[in-house]
Design a protein around this motif. Sequence first.
Motif, PDB file in Angstrom:
ATOM      1  N   MET A  22      45.203  31.346  37.342  1.00  0.00           N
ATOM      2  CA  MET A  22      46.179  30.421  36.612  1.00  0.00           C
ATOM      3  C   MET A  22      47.624  30.358  37.066  1.00  0.00           C
ATOM      4  N   LEU A  23      47.794  31.741  37.744  1.00  0.00           N
ATOM      5  CA  LEU A  23      49.285  31.795  37.997  1.00  0.00           C
ATOM      6  C   LEU A  23      49.484  31.232  39.651  1.00  0.00           C
ATOM      7  N   PHE A  24      48.429  30.762  40.415  1.00  0.00           N
ATOM      8  CA  PHE A  24      48.420  30.667  41.921  1.00  0.00           C
ATOM      9  C   PHE A  24      49.238  29.444  41.913  1.00  0.00           C
ATOM     10  N   PRO A  25      49.155  28.511  40.993  1.00  0.00           N
ATOM     11  CA  PRO A  25      50.277  27.131  41.362  1.00  0.00           C
ATOM     12  C   PRO A  25      51.600  27.534  41.101  1.00  0.00           C
ATOM     13  N   TYR A  26      51.898  28.803  40.499  1.00  0.00           N
ATOM     14  CA  TYR A  26      53.202  28.986  40.033  1.00  0.00           C
ATOM     15  C   TYR A  26      53.935  30.050  40.840  1.00  0.00           C
ATOM     16  N   ARG A  27      53.302  30.272  41.909  1.00  0.00           N
ATOM     17  CA  ARG A  27      53.608  31.645  42.845  1.00  0.00           C
ATOM     18  C   ARG A  27      55.146  31.599  43.312  1.00  0.00           C
ATOM     19  N   GLY A  28      55.150  30.442  43.708  1.00  0.00           N
ATOM     20  CA  GLY A  28      56.682  30.274  44.225  1.00  0.00           C
ATOM     21  C   GLY A  28      57.947  30.674  42.891  1.00  0.00           C
ATOM     22  N   THR A  29      57.416  30.251  41.740  1.00  0.00           N
ATOM     23  CA  THR A  29      58.414  30.446  40.455  1.00  0.00           C
ATOM     24  C   THR A  29      58.412  31.960  40.449  1.00  0.00           C
ATOM     25  N   LEU A  30      57.121  32.669  40.545  1.00  0.00           N
ATOM     26  CA  LEU A  30      57.036  34.014  40.327  1.00  0.00           C
ATOM     27  C   LEU A  30      57.806  34.971  41.206  1.00  0.00           C
ATOM     28  N   VAL A  31      57.784  34.332  42.727  1.00  0.00           N
ATOM     29  CA  VAL A  31      58.515  35.105  43.629  1.00  0.00           C
ATOM     30  C   VAL A  31      60.028  34.984  43.517  1.00  0.00           C
ATOM     31  N   VAL A  59      51.091  39.264  35.549  1.00  0.00           N
ATOM     32  CA  VAL A  59      51.842  38.952  36.764  1.00  0.00           C
ATOM     33  C   VAL A  59      52.009  39.921  37.725  1.00  0.00           C
ATOM     34  N   ARG A  60      51.868  41.330  37.221  1.00  0.00           N
ATOM     35  CA  ARG A  60      52.218  42.295  38.301  1.00  0.00           C
ATOM     36  C   ARG A  60      50.701  42.203  39.221  1.00  0.00           C
ATOM     37  N   ASN A  61      49.582  42.330  38.541  1.00  0.00           N
ATOM     38  CA  ASN A  61      48.308  42.144  39.458  1.00  0.00           C
ATOM     39  C   ASN A  61      48.438  41.072  40.270  1.00  0.00           C
ATOM     40  N   PHE A  62      48.917  39.657  39.807  1.00  0.00           N
ATOM     41  CA  PHE A  62      48.852  38.813  40.882  1.00  0.00           C
ATOM     42  C   PHE A  62      49.790  39.090  41.932  1.00  0.00           C
ATOM     43  N   LEU A  63      50.976  39.323  41.606  1.00  0.00           N
ATOM     44  CA  LEU A  63      52.012  39.162  42.704  1.00  0.00           C
ATOM     45  C   LEU A  63      51.860  40.482  43.689  1.00  0.00           C
ATOM     46  N   ASP A  64      51.084  41.408  43.174  1.00  0.00           N
ATOM     47  CA  ASP A  64      50.470  42.716  44.139  1.00  0.00           C
ATOM     48  C   ASP A  64      49.384  42.180  44.779  1.00  0.00           C
ATOM     49  N   SER A  65      48.324  41.387  44.544  1.00  0.00           N
ATOM     50  CA  SER A  65      47.472  41.141  45.336  1.00  0.00           C
ATOM     51  C   SER A  65      47.900  40.042  46.121  1.00  0.00           C
ATOM     52  N   TYR A  66      48.777  39.224  45.813  1.00  0.00           N
ATOM     53  CA  TYR A  66      49.306  37.973  46.520  1.00  0.00           C
ATOM     54  C   TYR A  66      49.963  38.474  47.889  1.00  0.00           C
ATOM     55  N   SER A  67      50.711  39.477  47.367  1.00  0.00           N
ATOM     56  CA  SER A  67      51.785  40.183  48.760  1.00  0.00           C
ATOM     57  C   SER A  67      50.818  40.774  49.625  1.00  0.00           C
ATOM     58  N   ARG A  68      49.644  41.302  49.487  1.00  0.00           N
ATOM     59  CA  ARG A  68      49.093  41.960  50.114  1.00  0.00           C
ATOM     60  C   ARG A  68      47.797  41.204  50.761  1.00  0.00           C
ATOM     61  N   ASP A  69      47.518  40.208  50.335  1.00  0.00           N
ATOM     62  CA  ASP A  69      46.475  39.206  50.896  1.00  0.00           C
ATOM     63  C   ASP A  69      46.546  38.738  52.211  1.00  0.00           C
ATOM     64  N   GLU A  70      45.796  39.285  53.320  1.00  0.00           N
ATOM     65  CA  GLU A  70      46.206  38.842  54.708  1.00  0.00           C
ATOM     66  C   GLU A  70      46.026  37.463  54.843  1.00  0.00           C
ATOM     67  N   GLU A  71      45.125  36.774  54.155  1.00  0.00           N
ATOM     68  CA  GLU A  71      45.116  35.381  54.395  1.00  0.00           C
ATOM     69  C   GLU A  71      46.246  34.581  53.981  1.00  0.00           C
ATOM     70  N   LEU A  72      46.892  35.212  52.951  1.00  0.00           N
ATOM     71  CA  LEU A  72      47.932  34.334  52.154  1.00  0.00           C
ATOM     72  C   LEU A  72      49.245  34.909  52.672  1.00  0.00           C
ATOM     73  N   ALA A  73      49.436  35.711  53.830  1.00  0.00           N
ATOM     74  CA  ALA A  73      50.502  36.311  54.098  1.00  0.00           C
ATOM     75  C   ALA A  73      51.832  35.352  54.505  1.00  0.00           C
ATOM     76  N   ASN A  74      51.355  34.217  55.157  1.00  0.00           N
ATOM     77  CA  ASN A  74      52.130  33.249  55.703  1.00  0.00           C
ATOM     78  C   ASN A  74      52.840  32.359  54.536  1.00  0.00           C
TER      79      ASN A  74
END
Length: 109
Positions: A22-31, A59-74
């Motif tokens: 549910m947080l993925f669409p808001y990733r830009g806002t979280l960052v 929020v913490r778990n999402f951002l931690d995973s998002y920032s480390r996911d190799e496929e989503l690095a770009n």
Amino acid sequence: MSRLPSPEELFSKASGVTEDSMLFPYRGTLVLLRQRGFSYRGIAKWLSENGLETNHTSVRNFLDSYSRDEELANDFQQAQDEAYITLQRRGVSAPKPDLEDQLEREDEQ
């Protein structure tokens, strides 16, 4: 009989970052909020006040995973860059995304 999920689907879900989150669409806002200095609790509170019920652990778990996911690095780097540019245009002081980290990611590709 229901379809079995593929190993890739399960791996993606286990990593914590999927387009199903549910947080993925808001990733830009979280960052953006993190770059503005919001704590995870502060982000969760801000989201809740704006209609998206969540908690700081999510929020913490999402951002931690998002920032480390190799496929989503770009995608993550682009979100950081866009947040930085937005804040600069509005005259808000924010730390610049780590250039060395960005160069390391580019070297790995």
